[in-house]
Design a protein around this motif. Structure first.
Motif, short mmCIF file in Angstrom:
data_model
loop_
_atom_site.label_atom_id
_atom_site.label_comp_id
_atom_site.label_asym_id
_atom_site.label_seq_id
_atom_site.Cartn_x
_atom_site.Cartn_y
_atom_site.Cartn_z
N SER A 202 1.94 -17.54 -15.97
CA SER A 202 2.88 -16.67 -16.70
C SER A 202 2.52 -15.20 -16.55
CB SER A 202 2.89 -17.01 -18.18
OG SER A 202 3.46 -18.27 -18.38
N ARG B 256 9.92 -6.42 -14.33
CA ARG B 256 11.06 -7.34 -14.43
C ARG B 256 10.58 -8.73 -14.84
NH1 ARG B 256 13.37 -6.89 -9.39
NH2 ARG B 256 14.40 -5.01 -10.13
N VAL C 97 9.59 -8.76 -18.55
CA VAL C 97 10.78 -8.75 -19.41
C VAL C 97 11.46 -10.12 -19.36
CG1 VAL C 97 13.10 -7.76 -19.69
CG2 VAL C 97 11.13 -6.26 -19.28
N ASP C 98 11.59 -10.70 -18.17
CA ASP C 98 12.22 -12.03 -18.03
C ASP C 98 11.46 -13.10 -18.82
OD1 ASP C 98 14.15 -10.97 -16.39
OD2 ASP C 98 13.29 -11.74 -14.53
N ARG C 99 10.13 -12.96 -18.87
CA ARG C 99 9.30 -13.94 -19.58
C ARG C 99 9.08 -13.56 -21.04
NH1 ARG C 99 5.06 -15.48 -14.72
NH2 ARG C 99 6.69 -16.29 -13.35
N GLU C 100 9.76 -12.52 -21.49
CA GLU C 100 9.75 -12.07 -22.88
C GLU C 100 8.37 -11.64 -23.37
OE1 GLU C 100 11.69 -15.23 -25.01
OE2 GLU C 100 13.66 -14.67 -24.23
N VAL C 101 7.57 -11.08 -22.46
CA VAL C 101 6.28 -10.50 -22.81
C VAL C 101 6.49 -9.03 -23.16
CG1 VAL C 101 3.95 -9.98 -21.97
CG2 VAL C 101 5.03 -12.16 -21.38
N ALA D 271 9.79 -6.00 -23.72
CA ALA D 271 11.22 -5.77 -23.93
C ALA D 271 11.50 -4.33 -23.55
CB ALA D 271 11.59 -6.03 -25.38
N TYR E 263 9.22 0.46 -22.23
CA TYR E 263 8.81 -0.94 -22.32
C TYR E 263 7.94 -1.09 -23.56
CZ TYR E 263 10.67 -1.34 -17.67
OH TYR E 263 11.52 -1.34 -16.60
N THR F 13 6.47 -7.45 -26.91
CA THR F 13 7.14 -8.39 -27.80
C THR F 13 6.04 -9.14 -28.56
OG1 THR F 13 7.07 -10.15 -26.17
CG2 THR F 13 9.03 -8.71 -26.15
N LYS G 230 5.16 -12.12 -27.98
CA LYS G 230 4.39 -12.78 -26.92
C LYS G 230 3.39 -11.80 -26.30
CE LYS G 230 6.80 -16.38 -24.35
NZ LYS G 230 7.70 -16.59 -23.21
#
Length: 159
Positions: A19, A58, A61-65, A67, A80, A83, A85
């Motif tokens: 991840s 990207r 952000v896609d893995r919601e680490v 935002a 940036y 989050t 996570k």
């Protein structure tokens, strides 16, 4: 050579590393945690090629680490932000810093440029109701002891 995906591994460390990605990713997270939040500022601070930074941001952000949020100064820029996570990775960064201090000391000419991941005061300012980061930074030995305890209880063969 294409990187092997570890997302289905039985080992939680392997899945977590899948991840996170690579070392650039951890340095990006360190910078965002230290309020270096704009693309150009992160790029300048790390000296990372723009295409690599774009890809890593990207992915985070896609893995919601991370935002994307409006700039905190009200300008039209975007920033940036971590989050929940992402904030959960702060103890990992603190552990890496502790390990680096102990086992990978800085070169003498670099010592002045080395800064902690964050200070205890910065950790207190985070949305950290349990005080995990403040406790880790105030007593880094606890992190090492807890890590040893977790590894001692771990299922054999996962590490």
């Amino acid at each position: 050579m294409k990187r092997k995906s570890l997302h289905a591994s039985p080992c939680p460390i392997a899945r977590a590393l899948d991840s996170i990605g690579d070392w650039w990713t951890l340095l990006i997270l360190r910078d965002v945690a230290k309020d270096v939040r704009r693309f150009n500022a992160i790029q300048k601070n790390l000296g990372i090629p723009r295409n690599i930074l774009t890809t890593r941001l990207r992915m985070l952000v896609d893995r919601e680490v991370l935002a994307i949020a409006p700039a905190s100064d009200g300008s039209v820029y975007r920033e940036y932000v971590l989050t929940a996570k992402g904030r959960d990775l702060l103890p990992v960064l603190a552990a890496l810093r502790e390990w680096g201090d102990k086992h990978a000391p800085a070169l003498a000419e670099c010592d002045a440029a080395v800064e902690p991941v964050m200070t205890a005061r910065e950790a207190d300012a985070l949305d950290d109701p349990a005080g995990v980061m403040a406790g880790v930074l105030a007593r880094p030995a606890l992190l090492h002891t807890d890590t040893q305890r977790v590894l001692a209880r771990a299922e054999p063969g996962l590490y």
